[in-house]
Design an enzyme around this catalytic site. Structure first.
Site, PDB file in Angstrom:
ATOM      1  N   ASN A 147      -7.554   9.154   6.285  1.00 15.44           N
ATOM      2  CA  ASN A 147      -6.580   9.087   5.197  1.00 15.44           C
ATOM      3  C   ASN A 147      -7.176   8.699   3.839  1.00 15.44           C
ATOM      4  O   ASN A 147      -6.454   8.583   2.862  1.00 15.44           O
ATOM      5  CB  ASN A 147      -5.453   8.121   5.569  1.00 15.44           C
ATOM      6  CG  ASN A 147      -5.981   6.714   5.821  1.00 15.44           C
ATOM      7  OD1 ASN A 147      -6.969   6.290   5.240  1.00 15.44           O
ATOM      8  ND2 ASN A 147      -5.318   5.977   6.701  1.00 15.44           N
ATOM      9  N   SER A 179       0.791  -1.217   0.000  1.00 17.32           N
ATOM     10  CA  SER A 179       0.000   0.000   0.000  1.00 17.32           C
ATOM     11  C   SER A 179       0.835   1.284   0.000  1.00 17.32           C
ATOM     12  O   SER A 179       1.607   1.520  -0.908  1.00 17.32           O
ATOM     13  CB  SER A 179      -0.931  -0.082   1.212  1.00 17.32           C
ATOM     14  OG  SER A 179      -1.729   1.024   1.309  1.00 17.32           O
ATOM     15  N   ASP A 187      -6.305   2.046  -2.937  1.00 17.42           N
ATOM     16  CA  ASP A 187      -7.522   1.856  -2.135  1.00 17.42           C
ATOM     17  C   ASP A 187      -7.772   3.050  -1.217  1.00 17.42           C
ATOM     18  O   ASP A 187      -8.650   3.001  -0.363  1.00 17.42           O
ATOM     19  CB  ASP A 187      -7.498   0.535  -1.349  1.00 17.42           C
ATOM     20  CG  ASP A 187      -6.436   0.494  -0.275  1.00 17.42           C
ATOM     21  OD1 ASP A 187      -5.552   1.374  -0.262  1.00 17.42           O
ATOM     22  OD2 ASP A 187      -6.499  -0.431   0.571  1.00 17.42           O
TER      23      ASP A 187
HETATM   24  C1  GN1 Z   1      -3.044   6.507  10.897  1.00 25.52           C
HETATM   25  C2  GN1 Z   1      -3.141   5.758   9.614  1.00 25.52           C
HETATM   26  O1  GN1 Z   1      -3.310   6.366   8.566  1.00 25.52           O
HETATM   27  N1  GN1 Z   1      -3.028   4.415   9.707  1.00 25.52           N
HETATM   28  C3  GN1 Z   1      -3.125   3.546   8.527  1.00 25.52           C
HETATM   29  C4  GN1 Z   1      -2.056   2.469   8.550  1.00 25.52           C
HETATM   30  O2  GN1 Z   1      -2.221   1.681   9.705  1.00 25.52           O
HETATM   31  P1  GN1 Z   1      -1.265   1.730  10.998  1.00 25.52           P
HETATM   32  O3  GN1 Z   1      -1.759   0.578  11.847  1.00 25.52           O
HETATM   33  O4  GN1 Z   1      -1.523   3.078  11.619  1.00 25.52           O
HETATM   34  O5  GN1 Z   1       0.140   1.622  10.484  1.00 25.52           O
HETATM   35  O6  GN1 Z   1      -2.214   1.650   7.402  1.00 25.52           O
HETATM   36  C5  GN1 Z   1      -3.494   0.961   7.324  1.00 25.52           C
HETATM   37  C6  GN1 Z   1      -3.478   0.097   6.085  1.00 25.52           C
HETATM   38  O7  GN1 Z   1      -3.297   0.850   4.917  1.00 25.52           O
HETATM   39  C7  GN1 Z   1      -4.638   1.975   7.315  1.00 25.52           C
HETATM   40  O8  GN1 Z   1      -5.876   1.295   7.335  1.00 25.52           O
HETATM   41  C8  GN1 Z   1      -4.516   2.896   8.524  1.00 25.52           C
HETATM   42  O9  GN1 Z   1      -5.495   3.884   8.466  1.00 25.52           O
HETATM   43 MG    MG Z   2      -3.661   1.170   0.415  1.00 27.11          MG
END
Ligand code: GN1
Ligand code: MG
Length: 501
Positions: free
Chosen positions: A372, A64, A280
């Protein structure tokens, strides 16, 4: 099932001893060099899940928004949803088992989940454009094959496209055709139909500039472009021909830096948007006549979508229950606006699409967005049937509104050692280490309209610090102060956090 063959084949994808990875917010993510054994084993697990559910399972190879040298993998359940939580645990166990233990762990999962070894299995695979993705997806294929699973490798695909393919295959094509052509046709038809009905003055030449984060979005949007050419003129930027994936561009960059991506020229009031590396996420933005940058992030998108839906529901005279689901990262003003002005109930879940999606399913219409830009709107089956019937039968304004709602339904593809910090209350409060939450509370009190919280990332080896306040300066200062207490109280290593203002 020939566990000996599994063991032999696994030796070609041997796990580095002692390497423990966890199925996190969106599957496994780390540097691509450490992922070969994970991919092979996720191929195995996908076969078991497919046998158990008697349905097609998806495996997406992507990291991603993470940097180009990383990669990752996640499994997609039969309805195009994220993998069930109990199977996430199996994924972590299987990924963590040392080489000689692995077949035994596999057999234990089969027993626990009553998987019938004779049952046929079908797995579909997609991957993003990272240099490591092709080889890693071959390792997934190897895992599927050694367990006798059948598969279809879609090759390069966006994450939402793979979710769509899985759902189509399991709904006997009722949802749409499980091909790129089917995807493009379904979505572009819904888009063109909807835009024809919501004509605003000055909108004859609808156009949008798209920053593709140098990722898969560019390839797939190029394939799709001619399907909706009557409805929208698209200009692609950061299409991967030059820059690095997610570097100084893409939805994550634009959202976290609150500024335009590099490589895109913006004139005043032009509509612009950014995808992330696997397309996504989307965030929109524009510059006004004074050159000020305005971001329409997930919070704003959720507000716009739910107000549009509310208007249409009023028109068709249906009082359906709409709920909006956010995470702790939603800006406090957006939550207040939704609750107090729009009178829509708002719920907060943990970070990660799987949590929001699950909650959104409780409503007739559930709108969910992470700040986001991950998100969609879900319509219950009963509501979908009702709206589609009205769209055919009702006349005048009511019929028009129902037709718009029906197009919206088709347009939303409805398918989605930092661990010392433990959190509760949808991750808004830290319960360990002791004293951390109290210290954060004290800092927050010093600022107006302020919120702050911290949580361990589920996709990167970092602690995320969130802060908001009544001005940019205050928010930056608060974020810095909170990061200092995290460093002190959660055993920070390396350089102390530096102020970024
Ligand atoms: C604060 C933030 O943007 N966190 C993101 C990020 O997760 P983290 O667990 O924060 O690394 O990646 C995820 C997958 O893409 C997304 O769902 C999520 O919103
Ligand atoms: Mg993504």
């Amino acid at each position: 099932m020939d566990l000996e063959a599994v063991s032999k084949r696994s030796a070609f994808h041997a796990k580095p001893q002692g390497l423990i990875l966890q199925y996190g917010t969106a599957g496994f993510r780390t540097n691509a060099q450490h992922l070969d054994h994970i991919m092979f084993r996720m191929g195995l697990l996908a076969v078991l899940r497919s046998k158990q559910t008697r349905a097609t399972i998806g495996v997406m190879v992507t990291a991603s928004h993470n940097p180009e040298e990383d990669n990752g993998v996640k499994l997609i359940d039969p309805l195009g949803e994220m993998l069930a939580p109990s199977w996430e645990e199996h994924a972590t166990c299987l990924a963590s088992a040392e080489e000689q233990e692995m077949p035994r762990v596999l057999a234990a999962i089969m027993e626990k989940e009553a998987v019938d070894p004779q049952q046929a299995a079908f797995v579909v695979i997609g991957r993003d454009t990272r240099p490591s993705s092709e080889k890693l997806s071959q390792s997934v294929i190897d895992g599927v094959t050694v367990l006798g699973g059948q598969l279809h490798d879609y090759g390069l695909l966006t994450t939402p496209q793979l979710h769509y393919m899985v759902y189509c295959r399991n709904s006997g094509d009722r949802y749409g055709k499980a091909t790129i052509e089917g995807y493009c046709q379904k979505l572009s038809k819904a888009f063109v139909d909807l835009t024809k009905q919501v004509s605003c003055s000055g909108d004859e030449n609808r156009s949008v500039k798209v920053d593709c984060a140098n990722g898969i979005g560019a390839l797939k949007l190029k394939e799709m472009e001619h399907y909706f050419s009557q409805g929208l003129l698209v200009q692609l930027f950061n299409d991967g021909t030059e820059g690095r994936l997610n570097h100084l561009c893409g939805a994550d960059f634009v959202k976290s830096h609150q500024k335009p991506p590099q490589g895109m020229e913006m004139k005043s009031n032009e509509r612009c948007c950014s995808f992330d590396g696997d397309a996504d996420r989307i965030v929109y933005y524009y510059c006004d006549a004074d050159g000020h940058f305005h971001l329409i992030d997930g919070d704003k998108i959720a507000t716009l979508i739910s107000s549009f839906l509310k208007e249409l529901l009023l028109e068709i005279g249906e009082s359906l229950n709409i709920g909006v689901v956010q995470t702790a990262y939603a800006n406090g003003s957006s939550t207040r606006y939704l609750e107090e002005v729009m009178k829509v109930p708002v719920y907060c879940t943990k970070t990660g699409v799987k949590h929001l999606h699950h909650k959104a399913q409780e409503f007739d219409i559930g709108v969910y967005f992470e700040a986001n830009g991950h998100g969609t709107a879900l319509f219950s089956e009963a509501v979908e049937v009702k709206i589609k019937r009205l769209a055919q039968e009702a006349e005048d304004e009511k019929g028009k509104a129902a037709k718009m709602l029906a197009s919206i339904i088709d347009l939303f593809n409805q398918v989605a050692d930092r661990r010392v910090i433990n959190t509760t209350d949808a991750e808004r409060q830290a319960v360990t280490p002791p004293g951390l939450q109290e210290a954060i509370n004290d800092l927050v009190k010093k600022y107006k309209l302020a919120r702050a919280f911290v949580r361990p990332s589920g996709t990167e080896d970092i602690v995320r610090v969130y802060a908001e306040a009544d001005s940019q300066e205050s928010a930056d200062r608060l974020a810095y102060e909170v990061s200092l207490v995290v460093f002190q109280l959660a055993g920070g290593i390396g350089e102390r956090p530096q102020p970024s203002f």
